[in-house]
Design an enzyme around this catalytic site. Structure first.
Site, PDB file in Angstrom:
ATOM      1  N   CYS A  32      21.869  -4.929 -25.724  1.00 28.45           N
ATOM      2  CA  CYS A  32      20.492  -4.576 -26.085  1.00 28.45           C
ATOM      3  C   CYS A  32      20.384  -3.156 -26.635  1.00 28.45           C
ATOM      4  CB  CYS A  32      19.613  -4.717 -24.841  1.00 28.45           C
ATOM      5  SG  CYS A  32      17.926  -4.157 -25.103  1.00 28.45           S
ATOM      6  N   SER A  72      15.182 -13.216 -18.109  1.00 37.12           N
ATOM      7  CA  SER A  72      16.332 -13.048 -18.999  1.00 37.12           C
ATOM      8  C   SER A  72      17.576 -13.458 -18.216  1.00 37.12           C
ATOM      9  CB  SER A  72      16.445 -11.590 -19.446  1.00 37.12           C
ATOM     10  OG  SER A  72      15.390 -11.294 -20.310  1.00 37.12           O
ATOM     11  N   LEU A  73      17.961 -14.710 -18.379  1.00 42.08           N
ATOM     12  CA  LEU A  73      19.093 -15.207 -17.593  1.00 42.08           C
ATOM     13  C   LEU A  73      20.401 -14.970 -18.361  1.00 42.08           C
ATOM     14  CD1 LEU A  73      19.923 -16.702 -14.996  1.00 42.08           C
ATOM     15  CD2 LEU A  73      19.675 -18.847 -16.252  1.00 42.08           C
ATOM     16  N   HIS A  74      20.494 -15.504 -19.542  1.00 41.09           N
ATOM     17  CA  HIS A  74      21.578 -15.238 -20.503  1.00 41.09           C
ATOM     18  C   HIS A  74      22.976 -15.699 -20.095  1.00 41.09           C
ATOM     19  CE1 HIS A  74      18.519 -13.077 -22.576  1.00 41.09           C
ATOM     20  NE2 HIS A  74      18.658 -11.921 -21.965  1.00 41.09           N
ATOM     21  N   ASN A 101      20.274 -10.830 -32.178  1.00 42.11           N
ATOM     22  CA  ASN A 101      20.050  -9.865 -33.252  1.00 42.11           C
ATOM     23  C   ASN A 101      21.132  -8.814 -33.138  1.00 42.11           C
ATOM     24  OD1 ASN A 101      17.773  -9.923 -35.091  1.00 42.11           O
ATOM     25  ND2 ASN A 101      16.530 -10.124 -33.243  1.00 42.11           N
ATOM     26  N   CYS A 107      14.248  -5.918 -30.438  1.00 41.06           N
ATOM     27  CA  CYS A 107      13.730  -4.891 -29.549  1.00 41.06           C
ATOM     28  C   CYS A 107      14.569  -3.614 -29.586  1.00 41.06           C
ATOM     29  CB  CYS A 107      13.633  -5.553 -28.170  1.00 41.06           C
ATOM     30  SG  CYS A 107      14.316  -4.863 -26.748  1.00 41.06           S
ATOM     31  N   CYS A 109      21.556  -3.321 -20.367  1.00 43.55           N
ATOM     32  CA  CYS A 109      22.282  -4.548 -20.720  1.00 43.55           C
ATOM     33  C   CYS A 109      23.194  -4.259 -21.915  1.00 43.55           C
ATOM     34  CB  CYS A 109      21.291  -5.660 -21.060  1.00 43.55           C
ATOM     35  SG  CYS A 109      20.173  -5.982 -19.680  1.00 43.55           S
ATOM     36  N   CYS A 120      15.498   2.230 -21.359  1.00 40.87           N
ATOM     37  CA  CYS A 120      15.546   1.278 -20.253  1.00 40.87           C
ATOM     38  C   CYS A 120      16.777   1.562 -19.414  1.00 40.87           C
ATOM     39  CB  CYS A 120      15.590  -0.147 -20.806  1.00 40.87           C
ATOM     40  SG  CYS A 120      15.633  -1.401 -19.515  1.00 40.87           S
ATOM     41  N   GLU A 169       8.080   1.156 -29.902  1.00 34.36           N
ATOM     42  CA  GLU A 169       7.852   0.126 -30.916  1.00 34.36           C
ATOM     43  C   GLU A 169       6.933  -0.974 -30.406  1.00 34.36           C
ATOM     44  OE1 GLU A 169      12.512   0.107 -32.173  1.00 34.36           O
ATOM     45  OE2 GLU A 169      11.472  -1.777 -31.964  1.00 34.36           O
ATOM     46  N   CYS A 213       4.112  -8.082 -29.172  1.00 33.39           N
ATOM     47  CA  CYS A 213       5.166  -7.751 -28.207  1.00 33.39           C
ATOM     48  C   CYS A 213       5.044  -6.268 -27.877  1.00 33.39           C
ATOM     49  CB  CYS A 213       6.513  -8.074 -28.858  1.00 33.39           C
ATOM     50  SG  CYS A 213       7.915  -7.624 -27.846  1.00 33.39           S
ATOM     51  N   GLY A 243      12.078  -1.718 -22.547  1.00 30.99           N
ATOM     52  CA  GLY A 243      11.790  -1.422 -21.144  1.00 30.99           C
ATOM     53  C   GLY A 243      11.787  -2.639 -20.242  1.00 30.99           C
TER      54      GLY A 243
HETATM   55  N1  SAH Z   1      13.537  -5.890 -20.051  1.00 34.12           N
HETATM   56  C1  SAH Z   1      12.939  -7.151 -20.115  1.00 34.12           C
HETATM   57  C2  SAH Z   1      11.978  -7.320 -21.255  1.00 34.12           C
HETATM   58  C3  SAH Z   1      12.362  -6.685 -22.554  1.00 34.12           C
HETATM   59  S1  SAH Z   1      13.747  -7.385 -23.376  1.00 34.12           S
HETATM   60  C4  SAH Z   1      13.991  -8.241 -20.152  1.00 34.12           C
HETATM   61  O1  SAH Z   1      15.156  -7.932 -20.313  1.00 34.12           O
HETATM   62  O2  SAH Z   1      13.617  -9.406 -19.983  1.00 34.12           O
HETATM   63  C5  SAH Z   1      13.050  -8.877 -24.003  1.00 34.12           C
HETATM   64  C6  SAH Z   1      14.059  -9.935 -24.373  1.00 34.12           C
HETATM   65  O3  SAH Z   1      14.813  -9.547 -25.527  1.00 34.12           O
HETATM   66  C7  SAH Z   1      15.059 -10.185 -23.276  1.00 34.12           C
HETATM   67  O4  SAH Z   1      15.241 -11.550 -23.038  1.00 34.12           O
HETATM   68  C8  SAH Z   1      16.289  -9.544 -23.845  1.00 34.12           C
HETATM   69  O5  SAH Z   1      17.419 -10.048 -23.243  1.00 34.12           O
HETATM   70  C9  SAH Z   1      16.170  -9.864 -25.314  1.00 34.12           C
HETATM   71  N2  SAH Z   1      17.053  -9.061 -26.176  1.00 34.12           N
HETATM   72  C10 SAH Z   1      17.504  -7.816 -25.984  1.00 34.12           C
HETATM   73  N3  SAH Z   1      18.341  -7.446 -26.977  1.00 34.12           N
HETATM   74  C11 SAH Z   1      18.396  -8.488 -27.834  1.00 34.12           C
HETATM   75  C12 SAH Z   1      19.099  -8.723 -29.061  1.00 34.12           C
HETATM   76  N4  SAH Z   1      19.866  -7.794 -29.600  1.00 34.12           N
HETATM   77  N5  SAH Z   1      18.953  -9.935 -29.654  1.00 34.12           N
HETATM   78  C13 SAH Z   1      18.140 -10.877 -29.118  1.00 34.12           C
HETATM   79  N6  SAH Z   1      17.453 -10.710 -27.975  1.00 34.12           N
HETATM   80  C14 SAH Z   1      17.575  -9.520 -27.325  1.00 34.12           C
HETATM   81 FE1  SF4 Z   2      16.347  -3.309 -20.615  1.00 35.43          FE
HETATM   82 FE2  SF4 Z   2      15.603  -5.834 -21.159  1.00 35.43          FE
HETATM   83 FE3  SF4 Z   2      17.149  -4.434 -22.879  1.00 35.43          FE
HETATM   84 FE4  SF4 Z   2      18.172  -5.257 -20.569  1.00 35.43          FE
HETATM   85  S1  SF4 Z   2      17.429  -6.564 -22.237  1.00 35.43           S
HETATM   86  S2  SF4 Z   2      18.412  -3.205 -21.459  1.00 35.43           S
HETATM   87  S3  SF4 Z   2      16.432  -5.061 -19.232  1.00 35.43           S
HETATM   88  S4  SF4 Z   2      15.070  -3.994 -22.298  1.00 35.43           S
END
Ligand code: SAH
Ligand code: SF4
Length: 363
Positions: free
Chosen positions: A123, A223-225, A301, A345, A120, A116, A96, A109, A168
Site C-alpha cells: 500500500c 481487508s482480508l487479502h 494498483n 489510495c 501493509c 498510516c 487525498e 472515498c 489511514g
Molecule cells: N486502512 C483501511 C482502509 C483504507 S485502505 C484498510 O486497509 O482497510 C482501503 C482499501 O484499499 C484496502 O482494502 C486496501 O487493502 C486497499 N489497497 C491498498 N493499497 C492498494 C493498492 N495498491 N491496490 C489496490 N488496493 C489497495
Molecule cells: Fe493502512 Fe489500509 Fe494501507 Fe494497510 S491498506 S497501510 S491499513 S491504509
C-alpha cells in the site's frame, strides 16, 4: 504526535455538540439549527454568508471556528469521470479524496489519517508512518468540498455514498470517524444514509467488536487479502497482532449482534495469494458465514516502491472467482476507477511529495 494547528472547523461538531456550544456561549438553540442549515442545506462556505445571523454572532463564530479547513491543491479528472482531489491541511500536510461516479450514485472515498501506521507491504499509504489523525472536521470537509464541486456545476448531483477507504486506518481514529458518520448521516443535513456508508478496516479486532455495538446500519468491509496467516502476515503486519482466528472471532460477534453482511476485500497479487489452493482455502475460511460474507476481488494498483508485487493475470482472477462461486461464496470482481489518474489510495499524495522533495533538493 502532531496536532492540527489553527482554529477548528465547525464541520467537526455534530448537531448536538453545535447546539451545546451555542447554549454554553449564551446563544439561542434555534440559532444553532440555522447555522446547521447554512452549512449542510444551503452549503455556504463563509460565516458572513449566513445572512439571518447578527454581525456579533458571525464575529463570534469567526473568532472560534473556520468553516473549511482544507485548501485544494490539485483536482484531476479521469476519462471515466472519477475525480481525485489533493488537499492541504492547515499544517501543510496533504491528503487525498476520490469521487467515483457509480451506477447507483456518487460515491466519495475519504481519508482518515495522514499516513498510516499499519504499514501493509502493498500500500502506498503505508509507506509513510502516521503523522497525525484527521479531526472530524477535516473528514467532513472532504465530503463538503466534493458537494460544493457539484453545487458549482449546478446539475443537482449529490454525494449519496461514502466509503472510508482512503489513506489511514479508520479504526485507529475511531472517535473522529464515528463523529464524522453522525454529521453526514444527519437527516436535516447531508442525510447520507447509514446503509450507504462503508468503513473498511485492516482488522483491528477490538474495534470491530465496539463497532458492532454502535447501533448504526453502517457497512463493514474487512481487508482480508489472504486465506491464511502465513500469507497475510507477509502482506499485513497487523496480522501478527490480530491473526486470522482472532479477526474471524470478532467478525462472528459482529454478525451475531448486527445480522449485517460483511465485505471481505481481497487484492489479487500475482503468485502471492491468487492460486487455486488459496481460493479453496478462502472458501473454507468463510464457509460458516457464507450467507452474509461478500468477497470483493480487487485488481492491484501497482505502487512503484512495492515492486515485489504485480497484478494477477485476468485468467487467474476468473479462475479464483469460479472456485469461490462453486463453493457457494458470494463474490464480485471490482471494477476499476480512474486508473489514468493515480486513483489508488495514497498514490497522488506520494507523487506530489516526491516532487516537493526534488524541488527542495534542487533549491
Ligand atoms: N486502512 C483501511 C482502509 C483504507 S485502505 C484498510 O486497509 O482497510 C482501503 C482499501 O484499499 C484496502 O482494502 C486496501 O487493502 C486497499 N489497497 C491498498 N493499497 C492498494 C493498492 N495498491 N491496490 C489496490 N488496493 C489497495
Ligand atoms: Fe493502512 Fe489500509 Fe494501507 Fe494497510 S491498506 S497501510 S491499513 S491504509
Amino acid at each position: 504526535m502532531k496536532k492540527p494547528t489553527t482554529k477548528p472547523s465547525i464541520y467537526g461538531l455534530n448537531k448536538e455538540e453545535l447546539i451545546n456550544w451555542f447554549i454554553e456561549n449564551g446563544e439561542k438553540k434555534f440559532r444553532a439549527t440555522q447555522v446547521w442549515e447554512w452549512l449542510y442545506e444551503k452549503r455556504v462556505s463563509e460565516f458572513e454568508q449566513m445572512t439571518n445571523l447578527s454581525k456579533d454572532l458571525i464575529a463570534k463564530l469567526e473568532e472560534h471556528f473556520v468553516v473549511n479547513p482544507l485548501k485544494q491543491l490539485v483536482v484531476q479528472e479521469a476519462s471515466d469521470g472519477t475525480v481525485k482531489y489533493l488537499f492541504e491541511l492547515p499544517d501543510k500536510l496533504m491528503i487525498e479524496t476520490v469521487l467515483m461516479r457509480q451506477e447507483y450514485g456518487m460515491s466519495v472515498c475519504v481519508t482518515t489519517q495522514v499516513g498510516c501506521n499499519i504499514g501493509c507491504t502493498f500500500c502506498a499509504s503505508g509507506l509513510l508512518r502516521k503523522q497525525r489523525d484527521l479531526t472530524t472536521g477535516e473528514i467532513v470537509a472532504q465530503i463538503m468540498l466534493v458537494q460544493h464541486y457539484f453545487d458549482e456545476r449546478g446539475q443537482g448531483d449529490r454525494v449519496s455514498h461514502v466509503v472510508v477507504m482512503g489513506i489511514g486506518e479508520p479504526f485507529d481514529n475511531y472517535d473522529n470517524v464515528m463523529n464524522f458518520i453522525q454529521v453526514i448521516n444527519d437527516p436535516k443535513g447531508l442525510a447520507i444514509g447509514a446503509r450507504h456508508i462503508t468503513v473498511s478496516t485492516s482488522g483491528l479486532a477490538r474495534k470491530i467488536k465496539e463497532f458492532a455495538n454502535n447501533g448504526l446500519q453502517v457497512n463493514l468491509a474487512i481487508s482480508l487479502h489472504a486465506p491464511n496467516n502465513e500469507v497475510r502476515s507477509s502482506m499485513m503486519r497487523i496480522n501478527k497482532s490480530y491473526p486470522i482466528e482472532v479477526l474471524m472471532e470478532a467478525i462472528d460477534e459482529y454478525i451475531e449482534k448486527t445480522n449485517r453482511r460483511v465485505t471481505f476485500e481481497y487484492i489479487m497479487l500475482n503468485n502471492v495469494n491468487d492460486r487455486p489452493h488459496h481460493a479453496k482455502e478462502l472458501a473454507a475460511l468463510l464457509e460458516d458465514k457464507k450467507k452474509l460474507a461478500y468477497v470483493n476481488l480487487i485488481p492491484y494498483n501497482p505502487v512503484s516502491e512495492h515492486d515485489q508485487y504485480s497484478r494477477s493475470d485476468k485468467a487467474d482472477v476468473l479462475r479464483f472467482y469460479d472456485i469461490l462461486k462453486r463453493n457457494g461464496i458470494n463474490c464480485v470482481i471490482r471494477k476499476e476507477h480512474g486508473t489514468d489518474i493515480d486513483a489508488a489510495c495514497g498514490q497522488l499524495r506520494s507523487k506530489k511529495m516526491q516532487e516537493q522533495k526534488k524541488q527542495k533538493q534542487r533549491a
